[in-house]
Scaffold this motif. Structure first.
Motif, short mmCIF file in Angstrom:
data_model
loop_
_atom_site.label_atom_id
_atom_site.label_comp_id
_atom_site.label_asym_id
_atom_site.label_seq_id
_atom_site.Cartn_x
_atom_site.Cartn_y
_atom_site.Cartn_z
N SER A 1 -15.91 -68.07 -51.98
CA SER A 1 -15.06 -68.22 -53.17
C SER A 1 -14.25 -66.96 -53.38
O SER A 1 -14.67 -65.85 -53.03
N HIS A 2 -13.05 -67.11 -53.94
CA HIS A 2 -12.16 -65.99 -54.23
C HIS A 2 -11.90 -65.92 -55.72
O HIS A 2 -11.89 -66.94 -56.42
N LEU A 3 -11.65 -64.72 -56.20
CA LEU A 3 -11.36 -64.52 -57.62
C LEU A 3 -9.88 -64.68 -57.92
O LEU A 3 -9.45 -64.47 -59.05
N HIS A 4 -9.09 -65.01 -56.91
CA HIS A 4 -7.66 -65.21 -57.13
C HIS A 4 -7.16 -66.32 -56.23
O HIS A 4 -7.81 -66.68 -55.25
N ARG A 5 -6.02 -66.88 -56.55
CA ARG A 5 -5.38 -67.90 -55.72
C ARG A 5 -3.93 -67.49 -55.49
O ARG A 5 -3.25 -67.04 -56.42
N LEU A 6 -3.46 -67.64 -54.28
CA LEU A 6 -2.09 -67.28 -53.94
C LEU A 6 -1.11 -68.32 -54.49
O LEU A 6 -1.49 -69.46 -54.77
N PRO A 7 0.17 -67.92 -54.68
CA PRO A 7 1.18 -68.89 -55.13
C PRO A 7 1.28 -70.05 -54.14
O PRO A 7 1.12 -69.87 -52.94
N GLU A 8 1.50 -71.23 -54.65
CA GLU A 8 1.51 -72.44 -53.83
C GLU A 8 2.81 -72.59 -53.06
O GLU A 8 3.90 -72.34 -53.62
N GLY A 9 2.74 -72.93 -51.81
CA GLY A 9 3.90 -73.26 -51.00
C GLY A 9 3.79 -74.69 -50.53
O GLY A 9 2.70 -75.23 -50.37
#
Length: 433
Positions: A420-428
């Motif tokens: 699991s990550h504490l952040h999510r990248l902008p969606e492409g």
């Protein structure tokens, strides 16, 4: 641990098959021949580079039979069983390894699963062996001792989806005999369903609505593929004088069903695949690639992988956000795992086919058939295996090993890498199609 254990079993089998006592000529087999045969037996494939009944002695055949049984049980399953018998307990490492191989739902369930695997295997093998022994003795006037040997060998080879036979033409001499073909075919189906399915059916045969998605999916897909495969092979080869065309109508139906069962990774054949139409061979390649049930003796990408991808495509075509099957929502992570396994399998088959074509002067369809048969641990062949050069044999050895262990270790590794990550990248959103 699983990979190393299977590799050691292959090497041990290779060493035994290189002994002079393993050959009828009392001369040690060449290393590549012994390695290929040992890998094919441990990985329950059935491809051979030499004629099994004439090349190997009784000792060699017994070694092959033992390797088939060990490979069918699974190395970690067998080790766990020995641990239970000797120490009456399993350590954490053993339970983790056995759980990864048998697809046990929890560590506390491993003891039950291991015992169940052994009980199911011995039950189906014993019943099939008795039926075959009686037929060989009464129908073909074999002495009871030799009939029992033939029955036991072919029953173990069938349930473990190995496809090794003690006849030079596999089972072509029994193409019209339902008392030989049907027990072997049903043993192949039973082994190909997978142990989790049989254990669940044993625990709760009724009601069917309580079955897990895995059991429903495996049983439904197996039934559909058997019916479609039988219809396809029978219709495609109906007028081929070199295969079904020379048989009566009941015998054609029997042979068509038998040839539909065997691509589920068994490797026996009652018809000559070298004489089949190219369309039939392509359909057989598809059946081989799909394979059988998970955590059993079958190979291929497994029917659950194929069905998961089908429902995922269906959901995408319908514009639905979730893939569903049998009244349940499919975990998106399972869909990603199925896609990963399928694409890696396609990559392995394509790369290996290109490599075999570079190493041997064979047609594309023959090379593809041989490669898929090795990767899916089937054992069917159009008759080119023995004529391939040594380098191509080594390619098939690697494919058999990867095909037997790749899906198991890959899915297990993917299941254990849930980060699991504490952040999510902008969606492409790239364009598709």
């Amino acid at each position: 641990m699983v990979v190393v254990a299977f590799a050691l079993a292959v090497l041990a089998g290779t060493a035994l098959l290189m002994l002079p006592q393993a050959r009828t000529e009392q001369v040690g087999a060449p290393f590549v021949v012994a390695l290929f045969t040992s890998t094919s037996a441990v990985c329950v494939t059935g491809l051979v580079v030499v004629d099994t009944p004439s090349y190997w002695s009784t000792f060699g055949e017994v070694v092959i039979l033992g390797l088939i049984q060990v490979g069918g049980f699974g190395i970690m399953t067998l080790a766990s069983l020995l641990g239970l018998l000797v120490f009456r307990r399993l350590g954490l490492r053993s339970r983790l390894s056995a759980a990864a191989e048998t697809k046990a739902t929890g560590l506390g369930d491993v003891r039950t699963v291991v015992k169940g695997v052994v009980a199911i295997s011995l039950l189906f093998e014993a019943v099939t062996a008795v039926l075959l022994t009686l037929r060989f003795a009464w129908g073909y006037d074999e002495e009871w001792g030799h009939a029992a040997y033939l029955g036991v060998f072919h029953s173990i080879s069938a349930f473990n989806n190995a496809g090794f036979a003690l006849y030079s033409d596999s089972l072509m001499g029994f193409v019209s005999d339902p008392w030989i073909c049907l027990p072997i075919a049903f043993a192949v189906i039973a082994g190909g369903l997978g142990f989790p399915v049989w254990l669940e059916l044993y625990r709760r045969f009724h009601p069917t609505w309580a079955w897990s998605m895995h059991t429903r999916m495996t049983l439904a897909a197996t039934a559909v593929l058997l019916v479609l495969g039988t219809v396809f092979v029978t219709a495609s080869e109906w007028d081929n004088p070199a295969t079904l065309g020379a048989l009566s109508t009941p015998d054609r139906l029997l042979a068509g069903f038998f040839q539909a069962v065997m691509p589920r990774t068994a490797g026996f054949n009652s018809l000559d695949y070298g004489q089949m139409h190219e369309g039939t061979l392509l359909g057989t390649v598809i059946l081989m690639f799909i394979g059988g049930g998970s955590a059993g003796t079958a190979g291929g990408i497994k029917v659950t992988t194929f069905v998961l991808l089908f429902f995922a495509i269906l959901a995408e075509v319908r514009g639905e956000s979730d893939a569903t099957a049998f009244g349940r929502r499919i975990d998106p992570r399972a869909v990603r795992q199925a896609l990963t396994v399928a694409l890696l399998a396609v990559g392995a088959v394509v790369a290996s086919t290109l490599l075999v074509l570079q190493l041997a002067a064979v047609s594309t369809e023959d090379a593809l058939f041989e490669v898929v048969s090795a990767f899916a641990t089937v054992g069917l062949s159009t008759g080119i295996t023995a004529d391939l050069p040594t380098a191509a044999h080594l390619v098939l050895v690697v494919l058999m090993f990867v095909g037997r262990l790749g899906p198991i270790t890959l899915v297990s590794a993917l299941a254990m890498r849930d980060r699991s990550h504490l952040h999510r990248l902008p969606e492409g959103r790239p364009l598709i199609g």
